[in-house]
Design a protein around this motif. Sequence first.
Motif, PDB file in Angstrom:
ATOM      1  N   PHE A   1      25.177  -1.223   8.518  1.00 30.80           N
ATOM      2  CA  PHE A   1      25.054  -0.186   7.697  1.00 30.80           C
ATOM      3  C   PHE A   1      23.823   0.819   7.630  1.00 30.80           C
ATOM      4  O   PHE A   1      23.209   1.335   6.714  1.00 30.80           O
ATOM      5  CB  PHE A   1      25.285  -0.880   6.308  1.00 30.80           C
ATOM      6  N   ALA A   2      23.325   1.069   8.793  1.00 29.79           N
ATOM      7  CA  ALA A   2      22.155   1.885   8.854  1.00 29.79           C
ATOM      8  C   ALA A   2      22.420   3.265   8.739  1.00 29.79           C
ATOM      9  O   ALA A   2      21.339   3.711   8.051  1.00 29.79           O
ATOM     10  CB  ALA A   2      21.659   1.811  10.474  1.00 29.79           C
ATOM     11  N   ASP A   3      23.436   3.831   8.925  1.00 27.94           N
ATOM     12  CA  ASP A   3      23.649   5.270   8.356  1.00 27.94           C
ATOM     13  C   ASP A   3      23.341   5.236   6.927  1.00 27.94           C
ATOM     14  O   ASP A   3      24.061   4.798   6.152  1.00 27.94           O
ATOM     15  CB  ASP A   3      25.094   5.499   8.734  1.00 27.94           C
ATOM     16  N   GLY A   4      22.604   6.084   6.473  1.00 31.55           N
ATOM     17  CA  GLY A   4      21.799   6.304   5.109  1.00 31.55           C
ATOM     18  C   GLY A   4      21.011   5.493   4.738  1.00 31.55           C
ATOM     19  O   GLY A   4      20.693   5.384   3.286  1.00 31.55           O
ATOM     20  N   ASN A   5      20.709   4.261   5.232  1.00 33.10           N
ATOM     21  CA  ASN A   5      19.899   3.343   4.831  1.00 33.10           C
ATOM     22  C   ASN A   5      18.963   3.119   5.565  1.00 33.10           C
ATOM     23  O   ASN A   5      18.829   3.298   7.131  1.00 33.10           O
ATOM     24  CB  ASN A   5      20.708   1.779   4.653  1.00 33.10           C
ATOM     25  N   GLU A   6      17.547   2.610   5.162  1.00 34.35           N
ATOM     26  CA  GLU A   6      16.190   2.492   5.886  1.00 34.35           C
ATOM     27  C   GLU A   6      15.481   1.156   5.437  1.00 34.35           C
ATOM     28  O   GLU A   6      15.571   0.983   4.245  1.00 34.35           O
ATOM     29  CB  GLU A   6      15.395   3.534   5.918  1.00 34.35           C
ATOM     30  N   LEU A   7      15.163   0.584   6.591  1.00 35.53           N
ATOM     31  CA  LEU A   7      14.354  -0.854   6.009  1.00 35.53           C
ATOM     32  C   LEU A   7      12.950  -0.229   5.974  1.00 35.53           C
ATOM     33  O   LEU A   7      12.496   0.046   7.056  1.00 35.53           O
ATOM     34  CB  LEU A   7      14.533  -1.953   6.907  1.00 35.53           C
ATOM     35  N   VAL A   8      12.143  -0.262   4.981  1.00 30.59           N
ATOM     36  CA  VAL A   8      10.936   0.367   5.068  1.00 30.59           C
ATOM     37  C   VAL A   8       9.649  -0.607   4.878  1.00 30.59           C
ATOM     38  O   VAL A   8       8.500  -0.283   5.187  1.00 30.59           O
ATOM     39  CB  VAL A   8      10.658   1.358   3.777  1.00 30.59           C
ATOM     40  N   GLY A   9      10.068  -1.993   4.575  1.00 29.05           N
ATOM     41  CA  GLY A   9       9.026  -2.893   4.703  1.00 29.05           C
ATOM     42  C   GLY A   9       9.520  -4.340   4.702  1.00 29.05           C
ATOM     43  O   GLY A   9      10.609  -4.608   4.151  1.00 29.05           O
TER      44      GLY A   9
END
Length: 147
Positions: A23-31
Amino acid sequence: MKYAIVGTGSRHGMFRDAVTRDFADGNELVGLCDINDKRLALSAGRVPPREGNGIATYLAHEFATMLDEQKPDAVICTVPDYLHHDYAVAAMRAGCDVMTEKPMTIDLAKLKAILDAQAETGRKVTVTFNYRYTPARTQLKDILMSG
């Protein structure tokens, strides 16, 4: 949506992969945050490449720093059950929604702390239960639903 994960043991992988791949589209793992620097490095190495210096990693005592620097919208807690309340309460007070696997916590006092923080901040708490999707459970549901 920006996510951070606290706890990089075995269970966090399905959440990390969902955010960074499925579900990477529109989502981001930042930490990523954990007590163990080796697990942090291993998990960070499994995050698909992205622009910049890669995924930010923090040791457990730097959790508040991660929230302040990365400003996630939601924190996924995959730490041991007895620690869920510590991270959930801190995340909500920092303005983040929280997602955790069941159980939400292990006793009434810790549950009250989470619910009080939720009421105080207006943040969302989601408790997941992913085991229900294993093939045997899905088949059992199908049998029950078919009468």
